[in-house]
Design a protein around this motif. Sequence first.
Motif, PDB file in Angstrom:
ATOM      1  N   ALA A  31     -16.105   2.216  -2.329  1.00 18.46           N
ATOM      2  CA  ALA A  31     -15.004   1.279  -2.103  1.00 18.46           C
ATOM      3  C   ALA A  31     -13.794   2.069  -1.624  1.00 18.46           C
ATOM      4  O   ALA A  31     -13.647   3.256  -1.924  1.00 18.46           O
ATOM      5  N   ASN A  32     -12.933   1.419  -0.904  1.00 16.52           N
ATOM      6  CA  ASN A  32     -11.780   2.104  -0.323  1.00 16.52           C
ATOM      7  C   ASN A  32     -10.498   1.318  -0.534  1.00 16.52           C
ATOM      8  O   ASN A  32     -10.539   0.107  -0.766  1.00 16.52           O
ATOM      9  N   CYS A  33      -9.404   1.999  -0.432  1.00 16.74           N
ATOM     10  CA  CYS A  33      -8.095   1.367  -0.430  1.00 16.74           C
ATOM     11  C   CYS A  33      -7.584   1.456   0.998  1.00 16.74           C
ATOM     12  O   CYS A  33      -7.304   2.556   1.482  1.00 16.74           O
ATOM     13  N   VAL A  34      -7.498   0.317   1.660  1.00 15.50           N
ATOM     14  CA  VAL A  34      -7.127   0.265   3.067  1.00 15.50           C
ATOM     15  C   VAL A  34      -5.752  -0.374   3.203  1.00 15.50           C
ATOM     16  O   VAL A  34      -5.499  -1.442   2.648  1.00 15.50           O
ATOM     17  N   ALA A  49       0.883  -3.798   3.826  1.00 11.53           N
ATOM     18  CA  ALA A  49      -0.031  -4.381   2.840  1.00 11.53           C
ATOM     19  C   ALA A  49      -1.182  -3.421   2.612  1.00 11.53           C
ATOM     20  O   ALA A  49      -1.490  -2.597   3.470  1.00 11.53           O
ATOM     21  N   TYR A  50      -1.816  -3.524   1.436  1.00 15.33           N
ATOM     22  CA  TYR A  50      -3.056  -2.780   1.215  1.00 15.33           C
ATOM     23  C   TYR A  50      -4.000  -3.602   0.372  1.00 15.33           C
ATOM     24  O   TYR A  50      -3.606  -4.563  -0.295  1.00 15.33           O
ATOM     25  N   SER A  55     -12.490  -4.481  -5.527  1.00 13.73           N
ATOM     26  CA  SER A  55     -12.203  -5.686  -6.307  1.00 13.73           C
ATOM     27  C   SER A  55     -11.381  -6.706  -5.542  1.00 13.73           C
ATOM     28  O   SER A  55     -11.246  -7.850  -5.981  1.00 13.73           O
ATOM     29  N   GLY A  56     -10.798  -6.306  -4.431  1.00 18.17           N
ATOM     30  CA  GLY A  56      -9.967  -7.225  -3.667  1.00 18.17           C
ATOM     31  C   GLY A  56      -8.509  -7.247  -4.071  1.00 18.17           C
ATOM     32  O   GLY A  56      -7.745  -8.078  -3.585  1.00 18.17           O
ATOM     33  N   VAL A  57      -8.094  -6.340  -4.956  1.00 17.97           N
ATOM     34  CA  VAL A  57      -6.676  -6.262  -5.342  1.00 17.97           C
ATOM     35  C   VAL A  57      -5.839  -5.996  -4.096  1.00 17.97           C
ATOM     36  O   VAL A  57      -6.187  -5.157  -3.274  1.00 17.97           O
ATOM     37  N   THR A  58      -4.732  -6.727  -3.973  1.00 19.30           N
ATOM     38  CA  THR A  58      -3.871  -6.574  -2.805  1.00 19.30           C
ATOM     39  C   THR A  58      -2.434  -6.300  -3.215  1.00 19.30           C
ATOM     40  O   THR A  58      -2.024  -6.558  -4.362  1.00 19.30           O
ATOM     41  N   PHE A  59      -1.679  -5.781  -2.274  1.00 18.89           N
ATOM     42  CA  PHE A  59      -0.250  -5.525  -2.473  1.00 18.89           C
ATOM     43  C   PHE A  59       0.424  -5.764  -1.135  1.00 18.89           C
ATOM     44  O   PHE A  59      -0.095  -5.368  -0.090  1.00 18.89           O
ATOM     45  N   CYS A 104      -5.197   2.334  -6.132  1.00 20.87           N
ATOM     46  CA  CYS A 104      -4.712   1.044  -5.656  1.00 20.87           C
ATOM     47  C   CYS A 104      -5.041  -0.104  -6.606  1.00 20.87           C
ATOM     48  O   CYS A 104      -4.524  -1.210  -6.441  1.00 20.87           O
ATOM     49  N   ILE A 105      -5.875   0.148  -7.590  1.00 25.21           N
ATOM     50  CA  ILE A 105      -6.335  -0.925  -8.464  1.00 25.21           C
ATOM     51  C   ILE A 105      -5.186  -1.542  -9.245  1.00 25.21           C
ATOM     52  O   ILE A 105      -5.156  -2.747  -9.499  1.00 25.21           O
TER      53      ILE A 105
END
Length: 128
Positions: A31-34, A49-50, A55-59, A104-105
């Motif tokens: 899994a990656n943080c994009v 945004a990332y 898990s689909g966590v976003t910011f 990023c989680i």
Amino acid sequence: AQQLAESGGGSVQAGGSLRLSCTLSGMSFSANCVAWFRQSQGKEREGVAYIYTGSGVTFYAASVEGRFTISREDLNTASLEMNSLKPEDTAMYYCAAARYPSFCIGGQDFGSIDFAYWGRGTQVNVTS
């Protein structure tokens, strides 16, 4: 070697929409943080945004929240849907991936995450 390939971008009138996509290859984790960053002329680069593709966590940055949506298509692909575009959204948009995706989680700010891998960028122009 880690590689990021961006697609999308272009020119659109204010109020319009564009979609950017980023595909990763050669990454060390499943899994990656994009993230998407942007830089306009004379301004510092800013995080937009990332998403953590596990898990689909976003910011989101406050300037785009409610207008932009980042989503995952698979563990190595993320897209940025940009709606209600404004002339001030004009910038070079860069895709980036975190060296340690798990950071990023927790939904931390961009400055707390080491985005070590970068794409070449794609230009977005919004005309009034």
